[in-house]
Design a protein around this motif. Structure first.
Motif, PDB file in Angstrom:
ATOM      1  N   ARG A 207      17.295  92.080  -1.220  1.00  0.00           N
ATOM      2  CA  ARG A 207      17.326  92.071  -2.737  1.00  0.00           C
ATOM      3  C   ARG A 207      18.796  91.137  -2.976  1.00  0.00           C
ATOM      4  O   ARG A 207      19.677  91.162  -2.068  1.00  0.00           O
ATOM      5  CB  ARG A 207      17.640  93.289  -3.288  1.00  0.00           C
ATOM      6  CG  ARG A 207      18.668  94.273  -2.868  1.00  0.00           C
ATOM      7  CD  ARG A 207      18.759  95.563  -3.622  1.00  0.00           C
ATOM      8  NE  ARG A 207      19.673  96.402  -3.239  1.00  0.00           N
ATOM      9  CZ  ARG A 207      19.896  97.197  -2.239  1.00  0.00           C
ATOM     10  NH1 ARG A 207      18.859  97.478  -1.544  1.00  0.00           N
ATOM     11  NH2 ARG A 207      20.831  97.986  -2.146  1.00  0.00           N
ATOM     12  N   PRO A 208      18.691  90.457  -4.236  1.00  0.00           N
ATOM     13  CA  PRO A 208      19.899  89.594  -4.807  1.00  0.00           C
ATOM     14  C   PRO A 208      20.893  90.519  -4.717  1.00  0.00           C
ATOM     15  O   PRO A 208      20.930  91.661  -5.009  1.00  0.00           O
ATOM     16  CB  PRO A 208      19.299  89.049  -5.925  1.00  0.00           C
ATOM     17  CG  PRO A 208      17.867  89.044  -5.685  1.00  0.00           C
ATOM     18  CD  PRO A 208      17.688  90.493  -5.013  1.00  0.00           C
ATOM     19  N   SER A 209      22.343  89.769  -4.681  1.00  0.00           N
ATOM     20  CA  SER A 209      23.517  90.516  -4.684  1.00  0.00           C
ATOM     21  C   SER A 209      24.628  89.850  -5.414  1.00  0.00           C
ATOM     22  O   SER A 209      24.501  88.371  -5.340  1.00  0.00           O
ATOM     23  CB  SER A 209      23.906  91.298  -3.541  1.00  0.00           C
ATOM     24  OG  SER A 209      24.249  90.157  -2.643  1.00  0.00           O
ATOM     25  N   SER A 210      25.525  90.268  -5.941  1.00  0.00           N
ATOM     26  CA  SER A 210      26.674  89.333  -6.565  1.00  0.00           C
ATOM     27  C   SER A 210      28.017  90.182  -6.238  1.00  0.00           C
ATOM     28  O   SER A 210      27.910  91.608  -6.526  1.00  0.00           O
ATOM     29  CB  SER A 210      26.477  89.081  -7.756  1.00  0.00           C
ATOM     30  OG  SER A 210      26.228  90.215  -8.810  1.00  0.00           O
ATOM     31  N   ARG A 211      29.139  89.620  -6.263  1.00  0.00           N
ATOM     32  CA  ARG A 211      30.545  90.236  -6.531  1.00  0.00           C
ATOM     33  C   ARG A 211      31.576  89.156  -7.175  1.00  0.00           C
ATOM     34  O   ARG A 211      31.462  87.985  -6.750  1.00  0.00           O
ATOM     35  CB  ARG A 211      30.819  90.670  -5.210  1.00  0.00           C
ATOM     36  CG  ARG A 211      32.194  91.299  -5.054  1.00  0.00           C
ATOM     37  CD  ARG A 211      32.608  91.638  -3.862  1.00  0.00           C
ATOM     38  NE  ARG A 211      32.055  92.968  -3.373  1.00  0.00           N
ATOM     39  CZ  ARG A 211      32.236  93.774  -2.082  1.00  0.00           C
ATOM     40  NH1 ARG A 211      33.104  92.799  -1.560  1.00  0.00           N
ATOM     41  NH2 ARG A 211      31.782  94.768  -1.846  1.00  0.00           N
ATOM     42  N   ILE A 212      32.252  89.543  -8.179  1.00  0.00           N
ATOM     43  CA  ILE A 212      33.093  88.629  -8.629  1.00  0.00           C
ATOM     44  C   ILE A 212      34.404  88.613  -7.694  1.00  0.00           C
ATOM     45  O   ILE A 212      34.872  89.886  -7.172  1.00  0.00           O
ATOM     46  CB  ILE A 212      33.484  89.040 -10.204  1.00  0.00           C
ATOM     47  CG1 ILE A 212      32.357  89.056 -10.911  1.00  0.00           C
ATOM     48  CG2 ILE A 212      34.723  88.322 -10.610  1.00  0.00           C
ATOM     49  CD1 ILE A 212      32.540  89.385 -12.314  1.00  0.00           C
ATOM     50  N   TYR A 213      34.942  87.523  -7.416  1.00  0.00           N
ATOM     51  CA  TYR A 213      36.142  87.444  -6.583  1.00  0.00           C
ATOM     52  C   TYR A 213      36.905  85.995  -7.317  1.00  0.00           C
ATOM     53  O   TYR A 213      36.095  85.264  -7.910  1.00  0.00           O
ATOM     54  CB  TYR A 213      36.139  87.528  -5.409  1.00  0.00           C
ATOM     55  CG  TYR A 213      35.157  86.528  -4.592  1.00  0.00           C
ATOM     56  CD1 TYR A 213      35.402  85.227  -4.463  1.00  0.00           C
ATOM     57  CD2 TYR A 213      33.671  86.752  -4.278  1.00  0.00           C
ATOM     58  CE1 TYR A 213      34.722  84.351  -3.745  1.00  0.00           C
ATOM     59  CE2 TYR A 213      32.816  86.248  -3.925  1.00  0.00           C
ATOM     60  CZ  TYR A 213      33.433  84.781  -3.328  1.00  0.00           C
ATOM     61  OH  TYR A 213      32.423  84.031  -2.796  1.00  0.00           O
ATOM     62  N   ARG A 214      38.076  86.073  -6.943  1.00  0.00           N
ATOM     63  CA  ARG A 214      38.945  84.878  -7.357  1.00  0.00           C
ATOM     64  C   ARG A 214      39.084  83.853  -6.203  1.00  0.00           C
ATOM     65  O   ARG A 214      39.088  84.208  -5.269  1.00  0.00           O
ATOM     66  CB  ARG A 214      40.230  85.477  -7.663  1.00  0.00           C
ATOM     67  CG  ARG A 214      40.406  86.104  -8.898  1.00  0.00           C
ATOM     68  CD  ARG A 214      41.534  86.958  -9.239  1.00  0.00           C
ATOM     69  NE  ARG A 214      41.475  88.187  -8.293  1.00  0.00           N
ATOM     70  CZ  ARG A 214      42.355  89.356  -8.411  1.00  0.00           C
ATOM     71  NH1 ARG A 214      43.246  89.370  -9.183  1.00  0.00           N
ATOM     72  NH2 ARG A 214      41.919  90.324  -7.469  1.00  0.00           N
ATOM     73  N   LEU A 215      39.010  82.677  -6.716  1.00  0.00           N
ATOM     74  CA  LEU A 215      39.164  81.284  -5.814  1.00  0.00           C
ATOM     75  C   LEU A 215      40.346  80.578  -6.150  1.00  0.00           C
ATOM     76  O   LEU A 215      40.458  80.572  -7.357  1.00  0.00           O
ATOM     77  CB  LEU A 215      37.862  80.623  -5.658  1.00  0.00           C
ATOM     78  CG  LEU A 215      36.617  81.227  -5.119  1.00  0.00           C
ATOM     79  CD1 LEU A 215      35.255  80.287  -5.664  1.00  0.00           C
ATOM     80  CD2 LEU A 215      36.804  81.369  -3.701  1.00  0.00           C
ATOM     81  N   ASP A 216      41.041  80.152  -5.237  1.00  0.00           N
ATOM     82  CA  ASP A 216      42.234  79.134  -5.250  1.00  0.00           C
ATOM     83  C   ASP A 216      41.600  77.765  -4.810  1.00  0.00           C
ATOM     84  O   ASP A 216      42.075  77.417  -3.802  1.00  0.00           O
ATOM     85  CB  ASP A 216      43.354  79.627  -4.777  1.00  0.00           C
ATOM     86  CG  ASP A 216      43.785  80.843  -5.182  1.00  0.00           C
ATOM     87  OD1 ASP A 216      43.748  81.245  -6.510  1.00  0.00           O
ATOM     88  OD2 ASP A 216      44.386  81.740  -4.374  1.00  0.00           O
ATOM     89  N   PRO A 217      40.822  76.901  -5.514  1.00  0.00           N
ATOM     90  CA  PRO A 217      40.406  75.731  -5.183  1.00  0.00           C
ATOM     91  C   PRO A 217      41.548  74.552  -4.975  1.00  0.00           C
ATOM     92  O   PRO A 217      42.569  74.987  -5.521  1.00  0.00           O
ATOM     93  CB  PRO A 217      39.338  75.378  -6.097  1.00  0.00           C
ATOM     94  CG  PRO A 217      40.003  75.919  -7.434  1.00  0.00           C
ATOM     95  CD  PRO A 217      40.675  77.272  -6.993  1.00  0.00           C
ATOM     96  N   ALA A 218      41.098  73.777  -4.208  1.00  0.00           N
ATOM     97  CA  ALA A 218      42.066  72.742  -4.035  1.00  0.00           C
ATOM     98  C   ALA A 218      42.434  71.819  -5.232  1.00  0.00           C
ATOM     99  O   ALA A 218      43.421  71.099  -5.383  1.00  0.00           O
ATOM    100  CB  ALA A 218      41.654  71.724  -2.847  1.00  0.00           C
ATOM    101  N   THR A 219      41.553  71.957  -6.287  1.00  0.00           N
ATOM    102  CA  THR A 219      41.483  71.240  -7.512  1.00  0.00           C
ATOM    103  C   THR A 219      42.559  71.845  -8.410  1.00  0.00           C
ATOM    104  O   THR A 219      42.973  71.204  -9.495  1.00  0.00           O
ATOM    105  CB  THR A 219      40.123  71.068  -8.139  1.00  0.00           C
ATOM    106  OG1 THR A 219      39.598  72.463  -8.608  1.00  0.00           O
ATOM    107  CG2 THR A 219      39.277  70.301  -7.409  1.00  0.00           C
TER     108      THR A 219
END
Length: 245
Positions: A207-219
């Motif tokens: 079954r589909p799943s999701s979770r919110i988390y923070r990313l620190d991209p190179a941009t």
């Protein structure tokens, strides 16, 4: 003598057996002499050409030509090596594959040519390439990144779409390069413990799943990501990978 007669009968039986075998094949079979004359053709060719082909030139029958084909590879087979080639018939647009090999090594040289219709496989390849092109175009126009990753502690990327550069500042080849796992390094340390939801680590879960988390991209500044993921299941045991967007 009786011995010679027995040998002759055995030879005739072998020839009849080989002919019966060739007539069972779905492919078109020709035995061709060194001057390109068809000495034998199986029943499949009679049904295909609506005629007895014995005595006709192979280039006339196979290619509808009046002269020897400039691309003919029988000379290659004459040296002892089997050869094959593909061509498209101009009238029907069907694709064919021909295999040629030398079958009698004597002063009278003969070649066995087996001709098979490969139109369905060619069509499958074209359709598959078109499907891949359409899928790639769709992914390139999505406002985000489509990816496949391994279900491991490093969040190892197996595939990433071109949207990865705008989102993360990394090109797809940088994310999936062997021996590196830059994606997990982009996850904010506060969320880095396990960016994969437990459902993706459990066997027989799809079954589909999701979770919110923070990313620190190179941009630049930190962004919040909420990937939508779906497990790629194996026949037994834990998931093989996770597809997501």
């Amino acid at each position: 003598s009786g011995a010679k007669w027995a040998i002759w009968e055995i030879s005739v039986s072998i020839v009849k057996y080989l002919e019966a075998t060739l007539n069972l094949l779905e492919e078109l079979v020709y035995v061709v002499s060194a001057d390109y004359t068809i000495e034998y053709s199986n029943d499949k060719t009679v049904g295909q050409e609506n005629d007895n082909l014995d005595g006709r030139k192979c280039y006339s029958v196979i290619y509808n030509r009046k002269k020897v084909c400039p691309w003919c590879k029988c000379n290659q087979a004459n040296s002892g090596d089997s050869c094959h080639w593909e061509f498209q018939e101009s009238q029907s647009n069907h694709w064919y594959k021909c295999k040629c090999s030398k079958i009698i090594d004597s002063e009278d040289q003969y070649f066995l040519i087996i001709r098979s219709d490969i139109t369905p496989s060619k069509q499958f390849i074209r359709d598959n390439r078109e499907s891949q092109r359409q899928l790639q175009t769709l992914m390139d126009n999505l406002p985000g990144m489509v990816y496949r990753c391994r279900v491991d502690d490093e969040f190892t990327m197996m595939f990433a779409s071109n949207g990865s550069y705008d989102l993360l500042g990394y090109r797809p080849e940088e994310l999936v390069s062997e021996g590196s796992s830059p994606y997990k390094g982009l996850v904010d340390p506060r969320d880095r413990q396990d960016p994969l939801p437990p459902v993706l680590r459990a066997p027989a879960q799809s079954r589909p799943s999701s979770r919110i988390y923070r990313l620190d991209p190179a941009t630049g500044a930190t962004i919040r990501a909420r990937p939508q993921r779906h497990a790629v299941l194996s026949d037994a045991g834990p998931p093989l990978a996770a597809d997501g967007f």
